[in-house]
Design a protein around this motif. Structure first.
Motif, short mmCIF file in Angstrom:
data_model
loop_
_atom_site.label_atom_id
_atom_site.label_comp_id
_atom_site.label_asym_id
_atom_site.label_seq_id
_atom_site.Cartn_x
_atom_site.Cartn_y
_atom_site.Cartn_z
N UNK A 156 0.87 -1.18 0.00
CA UNK A 156 0.00 0.00 0.00
C UNK A 156 0.90 1.22 0.00
N UNK A 157 0.66 2.12 -0.95
CA UNK A 157 1.51 3.30 -1.06
C UNK A 157 0.67 4.49 -1.51
N UNK A 158 1.19 5.71 -1.26
CA UNK A 158 0.43 6.89 -1.66
C UNK A 158 0.25 6.94 -3.18
N UNK A 159 -0.86 7.49 -3.58
CA UNK A 159 -1.13 7.74 -5.00
C UNK A 159 -0.10 8.73 -5.54
N UNK A 176 -6.90 12.46 0.24
CA UNK A 176 -5.65 11.80 -0.08
C UNK A 176 -5.98 10.44 -0.70
N UNK A 177 -5.02 9.90 -1.44
CA UNK A 177 -5.25 8.62 -2.09
C UNK A 177 -4.17 7.60 -1.77
N UNK A 178 -4.59 6.36 -1.71
CA UNK A 178 -3.65 5.25 -1.56
C UNK A 178 -3.90 4.26 -2.69
N UNK A 210 -6.58 -0.66 6.85
CA UNK A 210 -5.58 -0.52 7.91
C UNK A 210 -4.56 0.57 7.58
N UNK A 211 -4.25 0.72 6.32
CA UNK A 211 -3.31 1.78 5.93
C UNK A 211 -3.93 3.16 6.11
N UNK A 212 -5.21 3.30 5.80
CA UNK A 212 -5.87 4.59 6.04
C UNK A 212 -5.88 4.88 7.53
#
Lengths: 151, 151, 151, 151
Positions: free
Chosen positions: A8-11, A55-57, A106-108
Motif C-alpha cells: 500500500x503506497x500513496x497515489x 488523499x489517495x492510496x 488498515x493503511x488509512x
C-alpha cells in the motif's frame, strides 16, 4: 492468513491510468458514471497535498495496482482532533479474498493515527454484503444511518 | 402550518451562553459530556469564518434562542462542487412541534445552495424516532449505514 | 404512570361493531382495506376457540373499547412449547399515551404464559416510530428482518 | 446456471440420521444447541402430517442429502387463505453456490401454492449476508423487523 505480496503506497502522478481504471470500476459498483472533468479535478485534488483535500492510496498485489482508497481528514466539533472519512475503497473483485481491502483500511487508519487522528469512519450501503463481511471483521457498525436533502 | 415566530440566524460571539446551554443539552441526548476546552475550541472554530471549519446557526423562537445547527462544507470527489455535512441539529424539546428543527434544516440547505452546494446530508441513530419523524418529511433516507474503526 | 382505568378482556360476540371499527382503523394504518368476507371470516375464527386460530383481546378505557390485539399460538420446532405471534395490535390514536398498547402487549404475554408459552413476538415496520417507542420499553428488538416471496 | 442434479423431496422416516446431522449444522449457524428431546419431538411432528405442524423437505445433491427446509402453514387474519412460514432453511456450506438453497425455497413456495397459499415468508438476521445474497434474488425484503418479549 494473508500471504500475497500486498503493498500500500500513496497515489502518485504516475498512477493516473491505473487510478482511472480502478476508480471507474469502483463507481460502476455504485452504478455511477462521472464525466471526465470530475476525474481530472479529483486526481488533481488527490495529489495537491492541501488541507481540506482527499488523499489517495494505491494497493499493489505482486506489483500490479489492484485497489485504491480515498480519504479526507476533516474537523469534528466533538473533539479537538480531526476525524478521517474514508470515502472510496476498492479492491478488484478478481483478487478479492487476498486481503487487499483490509490492508487498505488498515493503511488509512495508520495514516490517520500518524496524523494524530484517533479513528476513521465510512458509509456503506446496508446491502453491500461482501463489503460488510470485511467491515464486520475490522471495524464496528454504528447505529447511524444517513439522510440527505438534495432539493 | 408553522405559525410561531421562528428566526434562523448565524451564530455570533454574543451567543456564547445560549450556544453553550443548547449544545450541552444536545450532547446529553447522545449521553455525551465534553470537556470545557472542546467547547472553547468548537466555539472559536465556528466563528472563524475559515474554510474547513464548521459554521453555526441559531434558531430563535419569539426572540429566545431554542435551537442550533452546526454544519461543514467539505470536498466530495464524486463532484466538482463541495457537499455539506450537517453534524449537529438541536431544538429544545420544550418547543418541539413548532417547526424549529425543520427551519434549521432548511436554513442549512439554503446556506449550502447559496454557496453552490446542491445538497446536504446528516447521520442519525436508527432509533432516533422523533428525529426521523421530521427527517422523513423533509429529506430522503439513504441506504447507507456507518462503520467506524477506532482501534 | 398509567392512571386511566384500562380493562383488557377477551373478544366476545357482542364486540362485533367495536371490533370492526377498531380493526378497520388499524388496517388503515397499513393502508389496507379488506373485503367484508375477510372481516366475517376473521371474526368467526377469533371466536372459535379452536387450536390453530387467532385469539382476540379488547381494551376498554373508562368502559369504552379503544384497542385490540390478535394473537396466535403456534408450533416452533426449536422448543417443545409453542410460541405466540402477536399479529395485530391497535390502540386508538386519540387515547395514545394512556398505556393501552402496553397493557394489551402485557395481557397477550400473560395469556401466553398461562398457556405454558414462554414468549411472544411480533413484526413491525422499521419506520413505525410511534410503535417502536413503546416496543423498545417493553420488549427486545431482535436482529431479524422479514423476506417474502409471493410470486 | 444450475447444472447439478438437485432433488427436493418430502422428509421421511428414513431420513432421521441425515436430518439430525443437517439440522444440527443449521442450529450451529445460530449458535444454538438443542437437547435431544427437542430433536425427537421435532422429527415426530414434522412427520405427523397434522394441521398446525411443520412439514419438512430434504434436498439431495447427486443422491446425497445436503439441505433441509421446515415450514408451517398457519392462519393469517388478513386473508381467508393461510400463509406459509419458512422457519428453517439449510444447505451444507460445502455445496453452496449449486442452487440448493434456491431450490428449497422454490419447493416450499410450490408446496404452499399447491395448497392454495399464495405466498411464503421467513425471517433472517440482518447480518446474514450470504443468505441475503440469495434471498434478494428470489424474494422481496419487507420493511418489517421483529420484536420479542420473553420476560
Amino acid at each position: 492468513m494473508v500471504t500475497a505480496d500486498i503493498l500500500i503506497r500513496p497515489l502518485s502522478e504516475d498512477d493516473h491510468a491505473d487510478w482511472h481504471r480502478l476508480w471507474t470500476a469502483y463507481l460502476e459498483f455504485y452504478e455511477t458514471k462521472l464525466p471526465e472533468d470530475v476525474f481530472q479535478t479529483a486526481f488533481s485534488r488527490l495529489l495537491s497535498g492541501q488541507p481540506g483535500e482527499y488523499q489517495g492510496l494505491i494497493a499493489e498485489l505482486d506489483g500490479r495496482p489492484v485497489g485504491l482508497a480515498h480519504f479526507l481528514f476533516h474537523r469534528i466539533l466533538w473533539s479537538v482532533e480531526d476525524t478521517c472519512y474514508l470515502m472510496d475503497l476498492y479492491a478488484d473483485p478478481a483478487i478479492r479474498g487476498k486481503g487487499v481491502g483490509r490492508a487498505l483500511i488498515e493503511a488509512v487508519h495508520a495514516t490517520a493515527r500518524s496524523a494524530g487522528i484517533p479513528g476513521i469512519y465510512w458509509q456503506t450501503q446496508e446491502f453491500n454484503y461482501k463489503g460488510r463481511m470485511l467491515y464486520d471483521k475490522v471495524a464496528e457498525k454504528t447505529p447511524f444511518i444517513v439522510y440527505e436533502k438534495n432539493s
